[in-house]
Design an enzyme around this catalytic site. Structure first.
Site, PDB file in Angstrom:
ATOM      1  N   HIS A   1       0.810  -1.217   0.000  1.00  0.00           N
ATOM      2  CA  HIS A   1       0.000   0.000   0.000  1.00  0.00           C
ATOM      3  C   HIS A   1       0.848   1.274   0.000  1.00  0.00           C
ATOM      4  O   HIS A   1       0.332   2.365   0.217  1.00  0.00           O
ATOM      5  CB  HIS A   1      -1.048   0.009   1.129  1.00  0.00           C
ATOM      6  CG  HIS A   1      -0.504  -0.200   2.521  1.00  0.00           C
ATOM      7  ND1 HIS A   1      -1.096  -1.077   3.406  1.00  0.00           N
ATOM      8  CD2 HIS A   1       0.516   0.359   3.186  1.00  0.00           C
ATOM      9  CE1 HIS A   1      -0.448  -1.051   4.562  1.00  0.00           C
ATOM     10  NE2 HIS A   1       0.530  -0.173   4.451  1.00  0.00           N
TER      11      HIS A   1
ATOM     12  N   HIS B   1      -6.048   1.923   2.772  1.00  0.00           N
ATOM     13  CA  HIS B   1      -5.106   0.910   3.265  1.00  0.00           C
ATOM     14  C   HIS B   1      -5.360   0.543   4.714  1.00  0.00           C
ATOM     15  O   HIS B   1      -4.772  -0.403   5.230  1.00  0.00           O
ATOM     16  CB  HIS B   1      -3.670   1.395   3.087  1.00  0.00           C
ATOM     17  CG  HIS B   1      -3.170   2.318   4.169  1.00  0.00           C
ATOM     18  ND1 HIS B   1      -3.871   3.415   4.602  1.00  0.00           N
ATOM     19  CD2 HIS B   1      -2.013   2.294   4.907  1.00  0.00           C
ATOM     20  CE1 HIS B   1      -3.174   4.042   5.545  1.00  0.00           C
ATOM     21  NE2 HIS B   1      -2.055   3.377   5.755  1.00  0.00           N
ATOM     22  N   GLY B   2      -6.201   1.298   5.397  1.00  0.00           N
ATOM     23  CA  GLY B   2      -6.456   1.033   6.802  1.00  0.00           C
ATOM     24  C   GLY B   2      -7.421   2.059   7.358  1.00  0.00           C
ATOM     25  O   GLY B   2      -8.149   2.730   6.610  1.00  0.00           O
ATOM     26  N   ALA B   3      -7.417   2.193   8.691  1.00  0.00           N
ATOM     27  CA  ALA B   3      -8.306   3.169   9.328  1.00  0.00           C
ATOM     28  C   ALA B   3      -7.765   4.588   9.160  1.00  0.00           C
ATOM     29  O   ALA B   3      -8.529   5.529   8.986  1.00  0.00           O
ATOM     30  CB  ALA B   3      -8.470   2.835  10.804  1.00  0.00           C
TER      31      ALA B   3
END
Length: 404
Positions: free
Chosen positions: A277, A333-335
């Site tokens: 990412h 890619h995430g929070a």
């Protein structure tokens, strides 16, 4: 409240104000940091930029915003990749059931003994034949001498850091899915060698004539067809491969500890997910061949499987890409962080960390306080905001977490 939330999400993406139609966001502008918005506007002003796509986990980064996807014509900005080249995630489902779990503290200790974390590294590289990785890793390091000469003294350090975790938001986790099956998940990058190569090329880019007078010197670019671009791409591809191989080795070491811990059980593993990412890839966008940088974003092409992690305590989502061309085939890619590490340390206590990670086998000391779940955005809302980008395969609940 819930109704307003649904209305708000149905309007995404939105065009960033004062950027024409070059920046499209999967996050309400009012909820994004002012400096992150300024960074996005500066990126959009670069003459080589075809377009920018902004993910719902967006937050301020060095030079370019984390959670941004930038498509450029015949150019690439090293800062739009990030200094942890090839950073990404890996995951694999096991056949172990929740009711078969035993002594997670002992398992965490064995994982930490097998996989160095923080600034630690292997005393010597593990026997790669156990994981079928000998040929690939040998080829990777046979090409080390073709990298920029300034990193030559780092070869042995790079060898020992392959298959090691690092620190910060990198993790090794055991999770349970909706069927109460155990998953192994991890998040890591290219360690010191990737950062060194990134910093080296960012400084080279800043010195080039065509980058003088840019709106932000951190956004300096390389131009296709130049020796500097060729050198950067060569080192970049190598660092991306290093990161992917490092995750594969950690998965192998992690799986070994799981098998040993559950001795007597016929443990099996599915095919792994292993995705970047922070990376560059040449792709077809809007009918053109462009260089696409994803900094804190994953490729979400039709059918692509990926992992989108939250934070300590909130688990991860396994997703399948919908192949939405509007986002340049990308997703978050995430929070994403909602507060800086320093602010998190000042805002919370070790007791807060213990409360927010209750029931999870993990460190709960001051050394990981900056990774407290409350320092991150709500992963469930982040996933909800990108329903047009990914299909949820399942939510993974964290039960064990190793941090550097």
């Amino acid at each position: 409240m819930k109704g307003n939330k649904m209305v708000r999400e149905s309007t995404l993406p939105i065009a960033l104000s004062d950027s024409g139609d070059r920046v499209k966001m999967w996050a309400p502008e009012a909820e994004v940091e002012t400096e992150a918005l300024a960074q996005l506007r500066r990126v959009a002003q670069l003459p080589w930029v075809h377009g920018v796509r902004v993910m719902p986990d967006v937050h301020v980064g060095k030079g370019a915003t984390i959670g941004s996807v930038i498509a450029m014509n015949q150019a690439v900005s090293p800062s739009a990749v990030g200094v942890d080249i090839g950073c990404g995630v890996a995951a694999v489902r096991t056949n172990i059931r929740a009711d078969q779990l035993t002594d997670l503290h002992l398992l965490r200790s064995s994982i930490e003994a097998a996989i160095p974390v923080g600034f630690n590294s292997h005393d010597e590289l593990p026997d790669l034949r156990r994981f079928g990785m000998e040929t690939g890793v040998r080829g990777l390091f046979d090409r080390f001498e073709t990298l920029d000469e300034k990193v030559m003294p780092l070869k042995q350090r790079a060898v020992r850091q392959l298959g090691t975790l690092g620190g910060g938001n990198h993790f090794l986790e055991l999770c349970l899915d909706q069927d109460d099956l155990v998953w192994i998940t991890l998040h890591s990058g290219s360690r010191n060698i990737g950062k060194t190569l990134a910093d080296l090329h960012i400084n080279i880019a800043k010195s080039l004539g065509h980058n003088q007078g840019l709106v932000d010197k951190e956004l300096a670019v390389f131009i296709e067809g130049t020796a500097q671009m060729d050198a950067y791409k060569h080192d970049l591809w190598w660092a991306q491969e290093f990161a992917a191989q490092s995750r594969a080795l950690m998965l192998g070491l992690f799986k070994e500890q799981v098998v040993k811990h559950f001795a007597g059980l016929p443990v099996s593993f599915d095919e792994p997910i292993n995705v970047h990412h922070n990376y560059v890839r040449e792709e077809k966008i809007d009918g053109q061949t462009l260089l696409v940088t994803r900094k804190g974003a994953i490729r979400a092409g039709a059918g692509d499987l990926a992992l989108i992690p939250g934070s300590m305590g909130t688990g991860s989502y396994v997703v399948r890409g919908r192949g939405n061309p509007n986002s340049y085939f990308s997703a978050s890619h995430g929070a994403g962080r909602r507060m800086s590490r320093n602010k998190a340390k000042k805002s919370f206590t070790e007791q807060d960390l213990a409360d927010q990670t209750a029931g999870i086998e993990c460190r709960k000391d001051a050394g990981v306080l900056d990774e407290i779940p409350a320092a991150y955005k709500d992963i469930h809302q982040v996933i909800e905001a990108q329903k047009d980008l990914v299909e949820v395969v399942g939510h993974l609940r964290t039960i064990l977490c190793v941090k550097g």
